[in-house]
Design a protein around this motif. Structure first.
Motif, mmCIF file in Angstrom:
data_model
loop_
_atom_site.group_PDB
_atom_site.id
_atom_site.type_symbol
_atom_site.label_atom_id
_atom_site.label_comp_id
_atom_site.label_asym_id
_atom_site.label_seq_id
_atom_site.Cartn_x
_atom_site.Cartn_y
_atom_site.Cartn_z
ATOM 1 N N ILE A 1 0.863 -1.179 0.000
ATOM 2 C CA ILE A 1 0.000 0.000 0.000
ATOM 3 C C ILE A 1 0.898 1.227 0.000
ATOM 4 C CG2 ILE A 1 -1.754 1.292 1.274
ATOM 5 C CD1 ILE A 1 -2.634 -1.430 2.451
ATOM 6 N N GLY A 2 0.790 2.030 -1.042
ATOM 7 C CA GLY A 2 1.656 3.185 -1.178
ATOM 8 C C GLY A 2 0.925 4.498 -1.017
ATOM 9 N N THR A 3 1.690 5.571 -1.025
ATOM 10 C CA THR A 3 1.116 6.918 -0.979
ATOM 11 C C THR A 3 1.623 7.697 -2.186
ATOM 12 O OG1 THR A 3 2.864 7.441 0.618
ATOM 13 C CG2 THR A 3 0.670 7.056 1.487
ATOM 14 N N ASN A 4 1.382 9.005 -2.207
ATOM 15 C CA ASN A 4 1.786 9.824 -3.346
ATOM 16 C C ASN A 4 3.279 10.103 -3.282
ATOM 17 O OD1 ASN A 4 -0.713 10.089 -4.690
ATOM 18 N ND2 ASN A 4 -1.380 11.595 -3.187
ATOM 19 N N ALA B 1 -0.110 -10.634 -10.494
ATOM 20 C CA ALA B 1 -1.061 -10.911 -9.419
ATOM 21 C C ALA B 1 -0.682 -10.217 -8.112
ATOM 22 C CB ALA B 1 -1.179 -12.414 -9.195
ATOM 23 N N SER B 2 0.420 -9.477 -8.116
ATOM 24 C CA SER B 2 0.817 -8.765 -6.899
ATOM 25 C C SER B 2 -0.284 -7.809 -6.467
ATOM 26 C CB SER B 2 2.105 -7.971 -7.155
ATOM 27 O OG SER B 2 3.180 -8.824 -7.421
ATOM 28 N N LYS B 3 -0.580 -7.800 -5.192
ATOM 29 C CA LYS B 3 -1.641 -6.923 -4.688
ATOM 30 C C LYS B 3 -1.040 -5.577 -4.298
ATOM 31 C CE LYS B 3 -4.817 -10.572 -3.303
ATOM 32 N NZ LYS B 3 -5.691 -10.228 -4.458
ATOM 33 N N VAL B 4 -1.483 -4.544 -5.008
ATOM 34 C CA VAL B 4 -0.937 -3.196 -4.838
ATOM 35 C C VAL B 4 -2.088 -2.202 -4.768
ATOM 36 C CG1 VAL B 4 0.428 -1.366 -5.903
ATOM 37 C CG2 VAL B 4 1.206 -3.747 -6.051
ATOM 38 N N SER B 5 -2.051 -1.297 -3.801
ATOM 39 C CA SER B 5 -3.024 -0.216 -3.705
ATOM 40 C C SER B 5 -2.297 1.120 -3.695
ATOM 41 C CB SER B 5 -3.881 -0.352 -2.436
ATOM 42 O OG SER B 5 -4.780 -1.425 -2.539
ATOM 43 N N LEU B 6 -2.772 2.047 -4.531
ATOM 44 C CA LEU B 6 -2.152 3.362 -4.642
ATOM 45 C C LEU B 6 -3.226 4.446 -4.676
ATOM 46 C CD1 LEU B 6 0.458 2.669 -7.481
ATOM 47 C CD2 LEU B 6 0.960 2.904 -5.041
ATOM 48 N N PRO B 7 -2.914 5.635 -4.165
ATOM 49 C CA PRO B 7 -3.841 6.765 -4.312
ATOM 50 C C PRO B 7 -3.778 7.297 -5.742
ATOM 51 C CG PRO B 7 -1.835 7.483 -3.240
ATOM 52 C CD PRO B 7 -1.713 5.998 -3.407
ATOM 53 N N ASN B 8 -4.682 8.207 -6.065
ATOM 54 C CA ASN B 8 -4.819 8.673 -7.441
ATOM 55 C C ASN B 8 -3.551 9.311 -7.984
ATOM 56 O OD1 ASN B 8 -6.659 9.116 -9.746
ATOM 57 N ND2 ASN B 8 -6.232 11.270 -9.323
ATOM 58 N N GLY B 9 -2.837 10.067 -7.141
ATOM 59 C CA GLY B 9 -1.629 10.739 -7.615
ATOM 60 C C GLY B 9 -0.592 9.756 -8.116
#
Length: 299
Positions: A250-253, A270-278
């Protein structure tokens, strides 16, 4: 012909390791596409905070220059600053425009701009962060790093492991100092984390990385008292390598977050990755078809 044989192309870079990786990726593409030209990577330490070179090892194979131009009054503008090539020699905006039109100066921030680089280009300045980062380019970077004695940023044997192992990158640092920007809300980060909570799990292991570790750790310990919070305390290179390891990311900008996503997704779709819109905006440019990564989510 004289310029081609006598003049190297200076590829300038401002910023931390994330920005430096974009410049390095550009350099690898240039070396491949312009095999008769010589290139030099020029790393500036100016910015909102003083940035150090994290690519010194490349000097074993590539010309590398570090410019000490940090100032507390610095305002990043990638090509129109007080110390840039144009103003240094007192050339008017009209001449500057002409030099870019003729191809002596280039920016290469996008694939379109990259195509405008010519055999006679001598200076490239920009952030380079909206270009495609191909698997071939990553392999070139990996091979060069290993030839220079540096372990690559992601382990070939890195596994995707349980959803109960999360790796979280929280950028605060210089964003706390900028009036025009601010760090991502912790509540948004928490919401991204919660989407990976499993019903059968009583406790999770959360690896936490931040440029303001004390602040981030305080927030996480308060929010997740029953989870194990393990701070990542490493240099920028080691931080990316750690965050790119197995588990959900889980990353940020931050360009650091973007590069972790690039590395993980290129190794395993298949790596699970979550990022904000930026950060997701960068991924849409950096990855040929981000829609094929069904495990890449936006929050």
């Amino acid at each position: 012909m004289f310029l081609k044989e006598r003049t190297s192309v200076r590829v300038h870079c401002w910023g931390g390791l994330g920005s430096q990786l974009y410049a390095w990726a550009l350099l690898e593409d240039l070396i491949h596409d312009f095999p008769k030209r010589k290139f030099k990577l020029v790393l500036h330490n100016s910015g909102v905070t003083k940035r150090q070179s994290d690519l010194d090892f490349l000097s074993l194979e590539l010309p590398l220059e570090v410019v000490d131009d940090f100032s507390n009054s610095f305002r990043p503008n990638y090509g129109s600053g007080k110390k840039n090539f144009i103003n240094k020699f007192g050339i008017s905006k009209l001449v500057k425009f002409a030099l870019r039109t003729l191809g002596f100066l280039a920016t290469a921030n996008t694939n379109h701009e990259y195509k405008k680089i010519r055999n006679w280009t001598t200076e490239i300045r920009g952030h380079y962060s909206y270009r495609t980062i191909s698997k071939e380019t990553l392999l070139l970077m990996k091979s060069r790093a290993e030839r220079c004695g540096k372990s690559w940023l992601i382990d070939d044997n890195s596994d995707s492991i349980s959803l109960d192992v999360l790796r979280v990158h929280v950028r605060l640092g210089d964003l706390l100092l900028l009036e025009s920007k601010g760090p991502l809300s912790f509540e948004r980060i928490y919401s991204a984390i919660e989407q990976y909570k499993t019903k059968d799990s009583n406790s999770r292991l959360i690896y936490l990385s931040s440029d303001s570790p004390e602040i981030a750790l305080e927030y996480f310990l308060e929010k997740y008292p029953f989870d194990t919070i393990s701070p990542i305390v490493q240099d920028p290179w080691g931080t990316i390598r750690n965050l790119s390891s197995g588990g959900t990311f889980i990353g940020t900008n931050s360009k650091i977050s973007v590069w972790v996503a690039i590395l993980k997704l290129n190794q395993d779709k298949a790596s699970k990755v979550s990022l904000p819109n930026g950060s997701m905006n960068h991924i849409r440019h950096n990855v040929i078809d981000s829609s094929e990564f069904i495990s890449l989510s936006l929050y």
